[in-house]
Write a protein that holds these residues in place. Structure first.
Motif, PDB file in Angstrom:
ATOM      1  N   PHE A 123      51.620  36.372  35.446  1.00 29.32           N
ATOM      2  CA  PHE A 123      50.820  35.440  34.952  1.00 29.32           C
ATOM      3  C   PHE A 123      51.555  34.418  33.977  1.00 29.32           C
ATOM      4  O   PHE A 123      51.089  33.255  34.009  1.00 29.32           O
ATOM      5  CB  PHE A 123      49.683  36.181  33.930  1.00 29.32           C
ATOM      6  CG  PHE A 123      50.064  36.483  32.469  1.00 29.32           C
ATOM      7  CD1 PHE A 123      49.545  35.610  31.611  1.00 29.32           C
ATOM      8  CD2 PHE A 123      50.695  37.668  32.218  1.00 29.32           C
ATOM      9  CE1 PHE A 123      50.215  36.196  30.141  1.00 29.32           C
ATOM     10  CE2 PHE A 123      50.878  37.891  31.004  1.00 29.32           C
ATOM     11  CZ  PHE A 123      50.845  37.107  30.268  1.00 29.32           C
ATOM     12  N   ARG A 124      52.470  34.584  33.375  1.00 24.85           N
ATOM     13  CA  ARG A 124      53.428  33.591  32.671  1.00 24.85           C
ATOM     14  C   ARG A 124      53.967  32.521  33.421  1.00 24.85           C
ATOM     15  O   ARG A 124      54.402  31.501  32.994  1.00 24.85           O
ATOM     16  CB  ARG A 124      54.408  34.378  31.816  1.00 24.85           C
ATOM     17  CG  ARG A 124      53.944  35.062  30.714  1.00 24.85           C
ATOM     18  CD  ARG A 124      55.040  35.541  29.551  1.00 24.85           C
ATOM     19  NE  ARG A 124      54.463  36.870  28.876  1.00 24.85           N
ATOM     20  CZ  ARG A 124      53.596  36.912  27.944  1.00 24.85           C
ATOM     21  NH1 ARG A 124      53.109  35.725  27.475  1.00 24.85           N
ATOM     22  NH2 ARG A 124      53.453  37.888  27.267  1.00 24.85           N
ATOM     23  N   MET A 172      49.609  26.746  41.326  1.00 25.95           N
ATOM     24  CA  MET A 172      48.512  27.724  41.459  1.00 25.95           C
ATOM     25  C   MET A 172      48.954  28.867  42.277  1.00 25.95           C
ATOM     26  O   MET A 172      49.771  28.701  43.128  1.00 25.95           O
ATOM     27  CB  MET A 172      47.229  27.104  42.091  1.00 25.95           C
ATOM     28  CG  MET A 172      46.177  28.216  42.496  1.00 25.95           C
ATOM     29  SD  MET A 172      44.659  27.663  42.977  1.00 25.95           S
ATOM     30  CE  MET A 172      44.863  25.771  43.222  1.00 25.95           C
ATOM     31  N   ALA A 173      48.891  30.210  42.090  1.00 22.37           N
ATOM     32  CA  ALA A 173      49.139  31.405  42.816  1.00 22.37           C
ATOM     33  C   ALA A 173      47.885  32.107  43.040  1.00 22.37           C
ATOM     34  O   ALA A 173      47.086  32.182  42.329  1.00 22.37           O
ATOM     35  CB  ALA A 173      50.205  31.987  41.966  1.00 22.37           C
ATOM     36  N   CYS A 202      49.863  42.825  39.502  1.00 23.60           N
ATOM     37  CA  CYS A 202      50.276  41.508  39.744  1.00 23.60           C
ATOM     38  C   CYS A 202      50.106  40.525  38.595  1.00 23.60           C
ATOM     39  O   CYS A 202      50.939  39.802  38.198  1.00 23.60           O
ATOM     40  CB  CYS A 202      49.507  40.957  40.927  1.00 23.60           C
ATOM     41  SG  CYS A 202      50.046  39.566  41.632  1.00 23.60           S
ATOM     42  N   LEU A 203      48.979  40.360  38.015  1.00 18.62           N
ATOM     43  CA  LEU A 203      48.627  39.439  37.053  1.00 18.62           C
ATOM     44  C   LEU A 203      49.491  39.739  35.627  1.00 18.62           C
ATOM     45  O   LEU A 203      50.077  38.938  35.170  1.00 18.62           O
ATOM     46  CB  LEU A 203      47.137  39.939  36.422  1.00 18.62           C
ATOM     47  CG  LEU A 203      45.917  39.218  37.563  1.00 18.62           C
ATOM     48  CD1 LEU A 203      44.797  39.827  37.105  1.00 18.62           C
ATOM     49  CD2 LEU A 203      46.214  37.661  37.716  1.00 18.62           C
TER      50      LEU A 203
END
Length: 89
Positions: A85-86, A1-2, A80-81
């Motif tokens: 995200f990958r 998780m980030a 950022c996303l």
């Protein structure tokens, strides 16, 4: 998780915030520093060098419109996303 987080002048509490979220299971932090008077990099250097924190400093433009999608904060989170995200599915 980030977690992607935008910060500004929050150096005093930032390490405690990171440690709390590590305890909850977060393994990566993307910290975007919005023109802090003392860049957060100074207090996060060990986290950055270990790879726990990915740090980016930016200078946002003053807000001129109340539309959220045009704010510096929105653009930082969106960037950022899209960039990371990958890596955290």
């Amino acid at each position: 998780m980030a977690i992607c987080a935008v910060v500004k002048d929050q150096n005093r509490d930032l390490r405690y915030w990171i440690e709390y979220h590590r305890w909850l299971g977060v393994g990566k932090f993307y910290i975007m520093d919005n023109n802090s008077s003392m860049p957060a990099m100074m207090v996060l250097w060990d986290y950055i060098s270990s790879g726990l924190v990915d740090y980016q400093y930016f200078v946002g433009r003053p807000r001129t419109r109340p539309i959220f999608t045009e704010t510096n904060q929105y653009k930082a989170y969106q960037g950022c996303l899209l960039q990371h995200f990958r890596q955290h599915r």
